[in-house]
Write a protein that holds these residues in place. Structure first.
Motif, PDB file in Angstrom:
ATOM      1  N   LEU A 109       0.353  -1.158  -0.619  1.00  0.00           N
ATOM      2  CA  LEU A 109       1.753  -1.196  -0.317  1.00  0.00           C
ATOM      3  C   LEU A 109       2.805  -1.184  -1.209  1.00  0.00           C
ATOM      4  N   LEU A 110       2.690  -1.567  -2.474  1.00  0.00           N
ATOM      5  CA  LEU A 110       3.521  -1.645  -3.171  1.00  0.00           C
ATOM      6  C   LEU A 110       3.481  -0.174  -4.087  1.00  0.00           C
ATOM      7  N   SER A 111       2.574   0.814  -3.726  1.00  0.00           N
ATOM      8  CA  SER A 111       2.488   2.199  -4.122  1.00  0.00           C
ATOM      9  C   SER A 111       3.676   3.006  -3.483  1.00  0.00           C
ATOM     10  N   PHE A 121      13.866  -3.762  -9.272  1.00  0.00           N
ATOM     11  CA  PHE A 121      12.815  -4.851  -9.037  1.00  0.00           C
ATOM     12  C   PHE A 121      11.450  -4.613  -8.282  1.00  0.00           C
ATOM     13  N   ALA A 122      11.589  -3.706  -7.389  1.00  0.00           N
ATOM     14  CA  ALA A 122      10.568  -3.393  -6.656  1.00  0.00           C
ATOM     15  C   ALA A 122       9.624  -2.613  -7.625  1.00  0.00           C
ATOM     16  N   ARG A 123      10.147  -1.816  -8.528  1.00  0.00           N
ATOM     17  CA  ARG A 123       9.307  -1.106  -9.628  1.00  0.00           C
ATOM     18  C   ARG A 123       8.476  -2.348 -10.591  1.00  0.00           C
ATOM     19  N   VAL A 183      -1.319   9.069   0.314  1.00  0.00           N
ATOM     20  CA  VAL A 183      -2.426   9.948   0.015  1.00  0.00           C
ATOM     21  C   VAL A 183      -2.722   9.765  -1.544  1.00  0.00           C
ATOM     22  N   ASN A 184      -1.682  10.004  -2.406  1.00  0.00           N
ATOM     23  CA  ASN A 184      -1.542   9.885  -3.852  1.00  0.00           C
ATOM     24  C   ASN A 184      -1.322   8.438  -4.283  1.00  0.00           C
ATOM     25  N   ARG A 185      -1.770   7.265  -3.567  1.00  0.00           N
ATOM     26  CA  ARG A 185      -1.457   6.053  -4.244  1.00  0.00           C
ATOM     27  C   ARG A 185      -2.211   5.705  -5.253  1.00  0.00           C
ATOM     28  N   ASP A 186      -3.206   6.211  -5.416  1.00  0.00           N
ATOM     29  CA  ASP A 186      -4.275   6.004  -6.796  1.00  0.00           C
ATOM     30  C   ASP A 186      -3.536   6.613  -7.818  1.00  0.00           C
TER      31      ASP A 186
END
Length: 350
Positions: free
Chosen positions: A73-75, A126-128, A338-341
């Protein structure tokens, strides 16, 4: 989906290209019919800030159900920076507001841009920081979750009061800000359910036990936010209906007097409350990833239509422009998922 996998540098390049593409669209087709960019901002801000806020709320409440999908979710947080730049582009379209020709202290173009850009940037930063702490398993997760939630509530309230309510100046509703950030959490939870479905499809059956439990808890939370959304909607509507003051009822009169908008209003009400409420009462539906997936998309469609109903009586939206910009934002959203990792590893090692 594998074709969309790419390195961080290339991903940043695609983001920049998409931003330039939207700037080009707005420059060529946008000047005469302004409204599509505001719609894009309203919809995606709700979705993106809402999903990070859900992770932050879970952090503060020490909830464990979210752990299997928390990093995923945070990605999505880099997309909040794109919202900041799109709002910067929106700065040249402030003439759409009725107060633009007679500016005051609060409703003033420079102050309008300053306060909104400040909180959009703070929400991203702050999200970062919160995402990096989670990716690294740092000890300041609670601190940054708290800071993010403060900027989230303020940013959503400004979106309600400044972006939408001031379009109908002098109409006002003191509950409109609260309604916006509750709806953002509602859409964030719907997105979490969608994530669960696709992650269940990707992972091996013997690794999905925790994810299945997360999915069921997310569906239960979706039910809770559905009730809360109805509470905020009815609280707002009841006060306006009972008071029957000219400066308050104009918002509803304008929309209910148009047959198309009236029909759309009933659709919004149906898909955001009775449908999810009655469906999620059944354990079989709540336990089915596919049915919850369908229900989540229906809820997001309801928010999509609601944003249109907010703007359509006041602005002329050029549909081809809106479709192009929405497709572009959806593409970037899918690309990030798709590129979350790569996103998680990039920030974890930074």
């Amino acid at each position: 989906m594998k074709r969309l996998e790419m390195k961080i540098g290339r991903l940043a390049g695609v983001f920049l290209s998409a931003l330039l593409f939207i700037v080009l669209i707005e420059s060529v087709w946008g000047p005469e019919k302004k409204g599509s960019l505001l719609f894009i901002l309203l919809f995606w801000l709700t979705l993106l800030q809402g999903v990070v806020a859900l992770a932050a709320v879970a952090q503060l409440s020490k909830a464990k159900w979210i752990l299997p999908i928390k990093k995923e979710l945070l990605s999505l947080h880099p997309l909040l920076l794109l919202i900041f730049f799109l709002f910067l582009l929106f700065g040249v379209q402030l003439d759409i507001y009725p107060w633009a020709g007679d500016q005051g202290i609060w409703l003033n173009k420079k102050f309008f841009m300053l306060r909104n850009l400040s909180f959009l940037l703070l929400a991203y930063l702050f999200a970062r920081k919160f995402a990096i702490e989670v990716f690294r398993d740092g000890d300041k997760q609670y601190f940054y979750a708290l800071l993010y939630l403060f900027t989230f509530v303020t940013s959503q309230t400004l979106a309600a009061f400044d972006w939408v309510m001031s379009l109908e100046y002098p109409w006002y509703s003191t509950l409109f800000g609260g309604y916006f950030f509750v709806e953002a959490l509602y859409t964030g939870t719907a997105l979490a359910c969608i994530f669960c479905y696709f992650l269940l499809k990707e992972r091996d059956p013997d690794q999905t036990q925790a994810l299945k439990k997360t999915h069921k808890d997310a569906a239960t939370l979706l039910f809770a936010f559905c009730v809360m959304w109805a509470y905020f909607f009815f609280s707002q509507y009841l006060v306006i209906w009972y008071g029957n003051l000219p400066e308050e009822v104009t918002f509803f009169v304008r929309r209910f007097s148009d047959p198309t908008l009236l029909t759309l209003s009933f659709i919004i009400l149906a898909v955001l409350f009775p449908l999810p409420f009655l469906s999620l009462l059944f354990i079989r539906i709540k336990s089915s990833p596919f049915l919850v997936l369908v229900l989540s998309f229906v809820i997001l469609s309801g928010v999509f239509i609601e944003r249109l109903v907010f703007l359509l009586p006041l602005l002329t939206i050029q549909m081809p422009v809106l479709v192009l910009e929405f497709v572009m934002m959806t593409f970037l959203f899918v690309l990030t998922f798709v590129n979350r990792d790569q996103v998680i590893n990039h920030y974890a090692l930074k």
